[in-house]
Scaffold this motif. Structure first.
Motif, PDB file in Angstrom:
ATOM      1  N   THR A 188      48.468  41.007  48.147  1.00 15.32           N
ATOM      2  CA  THR A 188      47.119  41.537  47.913  1.00 15.32           C
ATOM      3  C   THR A 188      46.734  41.459  46.434  1.00 15.32           C
ATOM      4  O   THR A 188      45.557  41.303  46.107  1.00 15.32           O
ATOM      5  CB  THR A 188      47.009  42.988  48.411  1.00 15.32           C
ATOM      6  OG1 THR A 188      48.070  43.775  47.856  1.00 15.32           O
ATOM      7  CG2 THR A 188      47.097  43.045  49.923  1.00 15.32           C
ATOM      8  N   ALA A 189      47.722  41.579  45.534  1.00 12.51           N
ATOM      9  CA  ALA A 189      47.412  41.424  44.107  1.00 12.51           C
ATOM     10  C   ALA A 189      46.951  40.001  43.805  1.00 12.51           C
ATOM     11  O   ALA A 189      46.007  39.787  43.035  1.00 12.51           O
ATOM     12  CB  ALA A 189      48.631  41.770  43.258  1.00 12.51           C
ATOM     13  N   ALA A 190      47.620  39.023  44.431  1.00 11.42           N
ATOM     14  CA  ALA A 190      47.205  37.629  44.243  1.00 11.42           C
ATOM     15  C   ALA A 190      45.800  37.410  44.796  1.00 11.42           C
ATOM     16  O   ALA A 190      44.968  36.725  44.187  1.00 11.42           O
ATOM     17  CB  ALA A 190      48.200  36.694  44.937  1.00 11.42           C
ATOM     18  N   ALA A 191      45.536  38.016  45.957  1.00 10.13           N
ATOM     19  CA  ALA A 191      44.200  37.896  46.547  1.00 10.13           C
ATOM     20  C   ALA A 191      43.148  38.565  45.673  1.00 10.13           C
ATOM     21  O   ALA A 191      42.025  38.056  45.512  1.00 10.13           O
ATOM     22  CB  ALA A 191      44.196  38.515  47.944  1.00 10.13           C
ATOM     23  N   ASN A 192      43.513  39.707  45.085  1.00 11.59           N
ATOM     24  CA  ASN A 192      42.586  40.410  44.197  1.00 11.59           C
ATOM     25  C   ASN A 192      42.256  39.562  42.973  1.00 11.59           C
ATOM     26  O   ASN A 192      41.089  39.487  42.543  1.00 11.59           O
ATOM     27  CB  ASN A 192      43.216  41.738  43.758  1.00 11.59           C
ATOM     28  CG  ASN A 192      42.250  42.609  42.979  1.00 11.59           C
ATOM     29  OD1 ASN A 192      41.053  42.619  43.231  1.00 11.59           O
ATOM     30  ND2 ASN A 192      42.778  43.350  42.018  1.00 11.59           N
TER      31      ASN A 192
END
Length: 489
Positions: A377-381
């Motif tokens: 999710t951090a990469a997606a953010n």
């Protein structure tokens, strides 16, 4: 009330008081700096630098503190003599890592500032050498006390850091040192809190244990090994929290950073109780799992989740409604923060659940699953921020945060369910009641908000919403006044 519940309640009270001191000092710092001492550009300069330093600090902290806390919690139950060995190993590892990172930042702060396109940030990054060191050890002391389940000391470290940071940051700015002076105020505050915490850790804990003659074979390696997923989780968590601020500064301006930071700081203030509860209950899950008492763990988690949502779903809805008059009255130069705060109210609910859940997963031994979810999710953010900030401005960063954090919360809840077998239907029925209460409360606040033109009227609107919530929460049976009085007493 059982002995374990009583321990949790006492820990929660101590943590909540400290968190209240910390957040009150943070709120005062925010108010004094944003309203009186720094313009939006100076405010943005300060917190853009802090967002960079938070990312640098990842390499100094890694996951050692959390890993040590996990094993302290476990060995405090089964072999206390290993605790001094654990503390010594952790301190040695931290000293090596922190020294390397601080030295690298000292050597290359000018190059880093130039690479980021802001040579004027170099003094902030040079001061950041001290910031990274003192913040790392302050955090380590605070987390270690959590592992010992001695939350009063952990709370004291946090409170001292917040209060002294306020005094010195404001003092240095008033002395004419501007935003850089505020950063030095942070450094002094964290240094004092860290020194206090490490002293207590040494004299009250390390020296009180009868050290085992032999360091358990493989324990030091397990300490390092478990720190790997925790490092990944912490890295993803910090990137998730700071990359948006950093990219707002890259794509937009320091003023935009000031607007965005103000919105995020207000949400942090609202989230203090949930963070206190999560910090308090999480060490108990390690003890429950070690003693095969998962039924009790489930009961406490479900009760905590229900109470958290009962508080935060209505609070988020109310804040979204009054965001415009609140920002306009309290921070008249920061009206650009209004849409940011409104978008981030959904994040408040999501982060409240995360604060309750994430540390608990670490103590249940599911740090790796959480690390994978957080990394994704951090990469997606990061990707969404790259798209939405240029397209939508500062609000795009808030929307990216909400969208990606929704996925992370869903995964966390699934993992908790796989460990504790949560009663999904019971929780769903409770959520229906909470949304019903929120809807009625929101209507009441919406009716009076257009009339708000002063602080007394704003307080009256908030009080109306709180009173409506309280009446409905008691009438629905979700809140037992007698139990509340028992806890507060």
């Amino acid at each position: 009330m059982s002995t374990q519940q009583d321990h949790i309640v006492r820990g929660f009270k101590a943590t909540l008081v400290a968190r209240a001191v910390y957040m009150l000092s943070s709120a005062l710092l925010m108010l004094v700096l944003a309203r009186f001492l720094l313009d939006p550009q100076g405010y943005g300069d300060l917190y853009w630098a802090i967002s960079i330093l938070a990312i640098v600090q990842l390499f100094a902290d890694v996951g050692l503190g959390k890993s040590a806390a996990r094993y302290i919690s476990e060995y405090n139950e089964k072999d206390p003599g290993q605790i001094p060995h654990l503390l010594r190993s952790t301190m040695v590892y931290k000293l090596v890592v922190v020294s390397v990172v601080a030295y690298a930042l000292l050597l290359f702060h000018d190059e880093l500032a130039s690479m980021l396109g802001e040579p004027s940030a170099a003094p902030f990054l040079a001061a950041g050498v001290l910031y990274v060191v003192v913040k790392s050890f302050q955090t380590f002391a605070q987390i270690s006390f959590q592992g010992f389940n001695e939350l009063g000391y952990s709370a004291a470290v946090q409170a001292i850091g917040g209060a002294t940071r306020l005094v010195f940051a404001v003092g240095f700015v008033l002395a004419g040192f501007g935003a850089l002076g505020a950063l030095f105020g942070y450094i002094v505050g964290y240094a004092l809190a860290g020194a206090f915490g490490l002293a207590i850790l040494y004299f009250k804990f390390y020296r009180e244990y009868d050290t085992a003659e032999i360091y358990e074979e493989g324990l030091s390696k397990r300490l390092l090994k478990y720190s790997v997923p925790l490092t990944a989780t912490r890295s993803a968590n910090v990137v998730d929290k700071q990359i948006d601020t950093f990219l707002v500064g890259v794509f937009l301006s320091s003023t935009a950073v000031g607007f965005y930071t103000l919105g995020k700081q207000i949400t942090d203030f609202v989230l203090a109780p949930a963070e206190s509860l999560g910090f308090t209950i999480s060490p108990n899950f390690g003890e429950y799992k070690a003693n095969d008492e998962l039924e009790e763990a489930r009961r406490i988690y479900e009760s905590s989740l229900t109470n958290t949502l009962l508080l935060y779903v209505p609070a988020a809805a109310g804040l979204a409604i009054v965001a415009d008059p609140f920002i306009s009255l309290a921070f008249p130069s920061y009206e650009g923060a209004i849409p940011v705060l409104q978008a981030l109210t959904a994040f408040i609910v999501l982060q409240a659940i995360t604060n309750l859940t994430s540390d608990s997963l670490d103590y249940l031994g599911r740090a790796q699953a959480r690390a994978v979810a957080k990394g994704g999710t951090a990469a997606a953010n990061f990707g969404l921020n790259l798209v939405l900030i240029p397209a939508m401005g500062v609000v795009g960063a808030a929307i990216a945060t909400v969208l990606t954090h929704s996925v992370y919360v869903a995964v966390n809840l699934y993992v908790v369910h796989s460990e504790l077998s949560l009663r999904v239907r019971h929780l769903a029925r409770t959520m229906g009641l909470i949304f019903g209460i929120t809807g009625v409360m929101a209507i009441a606040v919406l009716i009076v908000t257009p009339m708000v033109s002063s602080f007394p009227m704003l307080i009256a609107a908030i009080a109306l919403g709180a009173a409506t919530w309280a009446v409905l929460a008691v009438a629905s049976g979700l809140v037992d006044p007698g139990e509340v009085r028992s806890v507060l007493g």
